[in-house]
Every structure is written in C-alpha cells, then in structure tokens.
Design a protein around this motif. Sequence first.
Motif, mmCIF file in Angstrom:
data_model
loop_
_atom_site.group_PDB
_atom_site.id
_atom_site.type_symbol
_atom_site.label_atom_id
_atom_site.label_comp_id
_atom_site.label_asym_id
_atom_site.label_seq_id
_atom_site.Cartn_x
_atom_site.Cartn_y
_atom_site.Cartn_z
ATOM 1 N N PRO A 140 0.747 -1.578 0.360
ATOM 2 C CA PRO A 140 -0.113 -0.106 -0.157
ATOM 3 C C PRO A 140 0.973 0.904 0.105
ATOM 4 O O PRO A 140 2.187 1.228 0.499
ATOM 5 C CB PRO A 140 -0.665 -0.094 1.299
ATOM 6 N N ASP A 141 0.964 1.870 -0.962
ATOM 7 C CA ASP A 141 1.115 3.736 -0.823
ATOM 8 C C ASP A 141 0.427 4.409 0.051
ATOM 9 O O ASP A 141 -0.661 4.596 0.430
ATOM 10 C CB ASP A 141 1.418 4.097 -2.321
ATOM 11 N N ILE A 142 0.591 4.204 1.581
ATOM 12 C CA ILE A 142 0.284 5.357 2.770
ATOM 13 C C ILE A 142 -0.202 6.863 2.330
ATOM 14 O O ILE A 142 -0.782 7.388 2.402
ATOM 15 C CB ILE A 142 1.201 5.725 3.666
ATOM 16 N N ALA A 143 0.678 7.419 1.633
ATOM 17 C CA ALA A 143 -0.032 9.032 1.095
ATOM 18 C C ALA A 143 -1.075 8.935 0.488
ATOM 19 O O ALA A 143 -1.501 10.001 0.728
ATOM 20 C CB ALA A 143 2.057 9.447 0.374
ATOM 21 N N ALA A 144 -1.016 8.317 -0.713
ATOM 22 C CA ALA A 144 -2.110 7.869 -1.989
ATOM 23 C C ALA A 144 -2.692 7.984 -0.723
ATOM 24 O O ALA A 144 -3.952 8.431 -1.423
ATOM 25 C CB ALA A 144 -1.994 7.172 -2.833
ATOM 26 N N LEU A 145 -3.306 7.043 -0.070
ATOM 27 C CA LEU A 145 -4.629 6.362 0.914
ATOM 28 C C LEU A 145 -4.730 7.418 1.352
ATOM 29 O O LEU A 145 -6.031 8.221 1.513
ATOM 30 C CB LEU A 145 -4.006 5.313 1.563
ATOM 31 N N ARG A 146 -4.002 7.683 2.375
ATOM 32 C CA ARG A 146 -3.628 9.562 3.617
ATOM 33 C C ARG A 146 -4.212 10.092 2.179
ATOM 34 O O ARG A 146 -5.571 11.032 2.481
ATOM 35 C CB ARG A 146 -2.406 9.849 3.819
ATOM 36 N N THR A 147 -4.273 11.015 1.004
ATOM 37 C CA THR A 147 -4.833 11.202 0.008
ATOM 38 C C THR A 147 -6.372 11.727 -0.168
ATOM 39 O O THR A 147 -7.155 12.313 -0.234
ATOM 40 C CB THR A 147 -3.984 12.095 -0.784
ATOM 41 N N ARG A 148 -6.340 10.422 -0.432
ATOM 42 C CA ARG A 148 -7.504 9.881 -0.804
ATOM 43 C C ARG A 148 -8.833 9.556 -0.159
ATOM 44 O O ARG A 148 -9.950 9.766 0.155
ATOM 45 C CB ARG A 148 -7.995 7.889 -1.670
ATOM 46 N N PHE A 149 -8.243 9.771 1.529
ATOM 47 C CA PHE A 149 -9.400 9.143 2.515
ATOM 48 C C PHE A 149 -9.187 10.543 3.730
ATOM 49 O O PHE A 149 -10.022 10.573 3.964
ATOM 50 C CB PHE A 149 -8.841 8.003 3.599
ATOM 51 N N SER A 150 -8.614 11.971 2.415
ATOM 52 C CA SER A 150 -8.793 13.179 3.329
ATOM 53 C C SER A 150 -10.494 13.443 3.259
ATOM 54 O O SER A 150 -10.267 13.154 2.264
ATOM 55 C CB SER A 150 -7.732 13.929 3.136
ATOM 56 N N PRO A 151 -10.566 14.838 4.033
ATOM 57 C CA PRO A 151 -11.735 16.031 4.113
ATOM 58 C C PRO A 151 -11.734 16.171 2.515
ATOM 59 O O PRO A 151 -10.742 17.547 2.798
ATOM 60 C CB PRO A 151 -12.062 16.364 4.950
ATOM 61 N N ASP A 152 -12.777 16.827 1.855
ATOM 62 C CA ASP A 152 -12.750 17.560 0.685
ATOM 63 C C ASP A 152 -12.703 18.977 0.887
ATOM 64 O O ASP A 152 -13.750 19.139 1.544
ATOM 65 C CB ASP A 152 -13.912 17.196 0.527
ATOM 66 N N PRO A 153 -11.282 19.979 1.130
ATOM 67 C CA PRO A 153 -11.277 20.954 0.960
ATOM 68 C C PRO A 153 -12.506 22.056 0.655
ATOM 69 O O PRO A 153 -13.451 22.907 1.322
ATOM 70 C CB PRO A 153 -10.338 22.008 -0.009
#
Length: 161
Positions: free
Chosen positions: A123-136
């Motif tokens: 898994p790519d943690i940075a990509a997952l963090r971006t995917r599951f971060s709230p939409d600004p």
Amino acid sequence: MIGHRLRVRLYDDRLDLFLGGSYLMTRPRGRPKSATEHGYVVDYRHVIHSLRRKPMALLQLTYRDQLFPREAYRLMFERLLEAMSERDACRKMVELLSMAHERACEAELADLLAQDLDEGRLPDIAALRTRFSPDPAALPEVVVELGPLTDYDALLLGEAA
C-alpha cells in the motif's frame, strides 16, 4: 470511564455494560479456542492510540489476529513482514489501522488492501491518506467578526450599551 463504576451483565454470548442504570453497549463475549488458548475479543479502535506510540508492540501482541478488523488487514500485515523490516512493517500497519479508525474508512480501505494483495503491491500510505482526507470544498468557511474592545470596557464598567 475512569473513576466510574461499570456494571456488567454476563450472558453466554455477550456482555451488557451499564453505567449506573444507563445502558451503554453490548460487546461479544470471547470464548477459549482450546484449553491452552484464550478467547479474546478486541476492538482495534480501543488500542490504536497506544499502538501509535509503540508500533513494535503489534509484532508480539497475544491477540494480534483478533485485533485486525478484516481479513485483508491481517494478510497485508503478513505481506508487509515479508517485504520489509519488522519495524517498518509494524509502523505501516499501525498507520493503516489508524487511518481506518480516524477517517472512518475501514471497509473501503480493506477493499483497497485486498486489491493491492491481489496485484502483489504494497500500500502507498501517502496516496491512501490523500484519498481518505476530507474534501476542502466540503469544509464550511467560518468567518469570525470581533466586536470593538470598547464594548468590553463598557461591560466591565457596568455601563449599558
């Protein structure tokens, strides 16, 4: 609940928890698998904050297999242990569990982990963090207007505004 008296009603398959006369929750009851093995019922959400401080504890946890919320998490941990050092594997797995808890994406993250397992990827943690971060764009804009300081002076002096 530290400092409070918790009442527990024991049943064959569950535990009912009460604080005073108020019902709190029902938890499944763990049963031993054999005469030598304990039956643990663990919710990763209850221990994730401790694991974030000491991720290597994940490696030797007695109830580690019961800790993972879904099979994909357990299989990914095994894959991580094969692919990298124990220290890095534990850190990455704790990060994944923490993300599942904090961003309320346990099922969707498990699906992505299963997909990564099928394709032989880590898994790519940075990509997952971006995917599951709230939409600004979905976050509300908060505007705070401060009153003049003379209004506070008037309050302190007891004057009517």
